[in-house]
Design an enzyme around this catalytic site. Structure first.
Site, mmCIF file in Angstrom:
data_model
loop_
_atom_site.group_PDB
_atom_site.id
_atom_site.type_symbol
_atom_site.label_atom_id
_atom_site.label_comp_id
_atom_site.label_asym_id
_atom_site.label_seq_id
_atom_site.Cartn_x
_atom_site.Cartn_y
_atom_site.Cartn_z
ATOM 1 C CB ALA A 65 -1.057 -0.153 -7.716
ATOM 2 N N GLY A 108 2.338 1.097 -11.612
ATOM 3 C CA GLY A 108 1.064 1.210 -12.334
ATOM 4 C C GLY A 108 0.946 2.524 -13.088
ATOM 5 C CD GLU A 111 2.323 -2.061 -14.722
ATOM 6 O OE1 GLU A 111 1.740 -1.673 -13.692
ATOM 7 O OE2 GLU A 111 2.665 -3.230 -14.902
ATOM 8 C CD GLU A 131 5.808 -2.286 -10.586
ATOM 9 O OE1 GLU A 131 6.983 -2.109 -11.013
ATOM 10 O OE2 GLU A 131 4.795 -1.957 -11.234
HETATM 11 C C1 HXC Z 1 0.351 4.728 -1.817
HETATM 12 C C2 HXC Z 1 1.873 6.429 -2.049
HETATM 13 C C3 HXC Z 1 2.410 5.841 -3.207
HETATM 14 C C4 HXC Z 1 1.831 4.608 -3.650
HETATM 15 C C5 HXC Z 1 3.500 7.658 -2.816
HETATM 16 N N1 HXC Z 1 2.567 7.551 -1.842
HETATM 17 N N2 HXC Z 1 3.421 6.617 -3.655
HETATM 18 N N3 HXC Z 1 0.855 5.883 -1.376
HETATM 19 N N4 HXC Z 1 0.814 4.112 -2.910
HETATM 20 N N5 HXC Z 1 2.247 3.990 -4.750
HETATM 21 C C6 HXC Z 1 2.322 8.487 -0.725
HETATM 22 C C7 HXC Z 1 3.359 8.362 0.372
HETATM 23 O O1 HXC Z 1 3.050 7.295 1.239
HETATM 24 C C8 HXC Z 1 3.230 9.722 1.030
HETATM 25 O O2 HXC Z 1 2.085 9.709 1.852
HETATM 26 C C9 HXC Z 1 2.941 10.652 -0.139
HETATM 27 O O3 HXC Z 1 2.448 9.813 -1.196
HETATM 28 C C10 HXC Z 1 4.195 11.355 -0.644
HETATM 29 O O4 HXC Z 1 5.170 10.378 -0.915
HETATM 30 P P1 HXC Z 1 6.675 10.469 -0.361
HETATM 31 O O5 HXC Z 1 7.247 9.096 -0.425
HETATM 32 O O6 HXC Z 1 6.712 11.153 0.948
HETATM 33 O O7 HXC Z 1 7.326 11.414 -1.468
HETATM 34 P P2 HXC Z 1 8.831 11.448 -1.976
HETATM 35 O O8 HXC Z 1 9.792 11.347 -0.814
HETATM 36 O O9 HXC Z 1 8.927 12.628 -2.867
HETATM 37 O O10 HXC Z 1 9.040 10.112 -2.835
HETATM 38 C C11 HXC Z 1 8.331 9.943 -4.037
HETATM 39 C C12 HXC Z 1 8.424 8.467 -4.532
HETATM 40 C C13 HXC Z 1 7.949 7.532 -3.366
HETATM 41 C C14 HXC Z 1 9.846 8.143 -4.907
HETATM 42 C C15 HXC Z 1 7.531 8.365 -5.761
HETATM 43 O O11 HXC Z 1 6.694 8.017 -2.867
HETATM 44 C C16 HXC Z 1 7.765 6.123 -3.804
HETATM 45 O O12 HXC Z 1 8.741 5.382 -3.941
HETATM 46 N N6 HXC Z 1 6.517 5.693 -4.010
HETATM 47 C C17 HXC Z 1 6.183 4.324 -4.346
HETATM 48 C C18 HXC Z 1 6.503 4.039 -5.788
HETATM 49 C C19 HXC Z 1 6.214 2.595 -6.133
HETATM 50 O O13 HXC Z 1 6.794 1.668 -5.553
HETATM 51 N N7 HXC Z 1 5.304 2.371 -7.078
HETATM 52 C C20 HXC Z 1 4.872 1.046 -7.477
HETATM 53 C C21 HXC Z 1 3.684 0.615 -6.631
HETATM 54 S S1 HXC Z 1 3.224 -1.028 -6.946
HETATM 55 P P3 HXC Z 1 2.132 10.219 3.373
HETATM 56 O O14 HXC Z 1 0.774 9.890 3.913
HETATM 57 O O15 HXC Z 1 3.262 9.491 4.018
HETATM 58 O O16 HXC Z 1 2.390 11.707 3.248
HETATM 59 C C22 HXC Z 1 2.435 -0.997 -8.414
HETATM 60 C C23 HXC Z 1 1.959 -2.308 -8.898
HETATM 61 C C24 HXC Z 1 1.369 -2.161 -10.226
HETATM 62 O O17 HXC Z 1 2.263 0.021 -8.990
HETATM 63 C C25 HXC Z 1 0.359 -3.217 -10.448
HETATM 64 C C26 HXC Z 1 -0.638 -2.819 -11.468
HETATM 65 C C27 HXC Z 1 -1.360 -1.561 -11.254
#
Ligand code: HXC
Length: 257
Positions: A65, A108, A111, A131
């Site tokens: 998400a 997400g 999921e 998460e």
């Molecule tokens: C918003 C995101 C994002 C996310 C990545 N980006 N994941 N933006 N929401 N979930 C954006 C980053 O901010 C960045 O933007 C660009 O995508 C590239 O990401 P990087 O982090 O620079 O890439 P990398 O170093 O290769 O790392 C990849 C990654 C990391 C390991 C996947 O991005 C990451 O940990 N993302 C979050 C994963 C996460 O926690 N997911 C769960 C979310 S909560 P900029 O602008 O800086 O270039 C969730 C709740 C579910 O899903 C509830 C129901 C739907």
């Protein structure tokens, strides 16, 4: 229909829905999910479409998400948005959905892959429920679907540590169907889609419905449900055609009714 964050393409008798926010690793914001669910419903209502592939790009199926969209929200705002309720509509889609996953399928994104009926992954795919690392927990089925797919021990491991697992682990744990080299993941999903799309559509619909029933019923209720669907198929022209074709040693020609 035109969309901002997804691309829908139709091929013969199946369709491909591609998540398209590559700059943010296909993070699932509200607008994207609105489009995705609406597009799935349009495809579901289209008799020409027999199977749907849901995919992202080589780097990400979806990294979860959209964290930036949620970061400052209060619990009351989240409750009012109730954005994850929209996901329940995916569960109601009657056509088979195959997830073609490469790169990140996190939070997400994982999921979403699990709401699909089957998952084909590239060797580079990474699945996870991270998460916990941002102070929350899965909110769109991760604690429920993951546990049913891989069992309590592995689900606890993924949800409580936030560790990502490889495509091979996901395959061994029973989360996904097949792993192929990255060049082929979409092609492989197309092969599966074509095969499923070539079967009798009503039988496919009731078979999918019956398998899903196993997740929310007792064995007795589920067996009853299955049996009724089996009997119901004997009112379809395709059942007569399929069995006649077998006896006549020829290929069946489905009418979808
Ligand atoms: C918003 C995101 C994002 C996310 C990545 N980006 N994941 N933006 N929401 N979930 C954006 C980053 O901010 C960045 O933007 C660009 O995508 C590239 O990401 P990087 O982090 O620079 O890439 P990398 O170093 O290769 O790392 C990849 C990654 C990391 C390991 C996947 O991005 C990451 O940990 N993302 C979050 C994963 C996460 O926690 N997911 C769960 C979310 S909560 P900029 O602008 O800086 O270039 C969730 C709740 C579910 O899903 C509830 C129901 C739907």
């Amino acid at each position: 229909m035109s969309y901002t964050h997804i691309i829908v393409t139709r091929q013969d008798n199946y369709a491909i829905l591609q998540i398209n926010r590559p700059d943010v690793l296909n993070a699932l914001n509200i607008k994207l999910m609105e489009e995705l669910v609406a597009a799935l419903e349009v495809l579901d209502d289209d008799d020409a479409v027999h199977c749907i592939i849901l995919t992202g790009n080589e780097k990400a199926f979806a990294a979860g998400a959209d964290i930036k969209e949620m970061a400052d929200a209060s619990a009351m705002e989240m409750l009012k948005r109730d954005q994850f309720a929209r996901w329940d509509r995916i569960r109601k889609i009657k056509k088979p959905i195959i997830a073609a996953v490469s790169g990140f399928a996190l939070g997400g994104g994982c999921e979403l892959a699990m709401t699909c009926d089957m998952v084909i992954a590239s060797e580079t795919a990474k699945f996870g429920q991270p998460e916990i690392n941002i102070g929350v927990m899965p909110g769109a089925g991760g604690t429920q679907r993951l546990t049913r797919a891989v069992g309590k021990a592995k689900a606890m491991e993924m949800v409580l540590t936030g560790r990502l697992i490889s495509a091979d682990e996901a395959l061994r744990w029973g989360l996904i169907n097949k792993v192929v080299p990255v060049e082929y993941y979409l092609e492989e999903a197309k092969v599966w889609a074509k095969e499923i799309a070539s079967k009798a559509p009503v039988a496919i619909r009731l078979a999918k419905e019956s398998v899903l029933k196993a997740f929310d019923t007792t064995i007795e209720g589920g067996l009853e449900f299955e049996r009724k669907n089996f009997y119901l198929l004997f009112s379809s022209e395709d059942q007569k055609e399929g069995m006649k074709a077998f006896v006549g040693k020829r290929k069946p020609e489905w009418k979808g009714k």
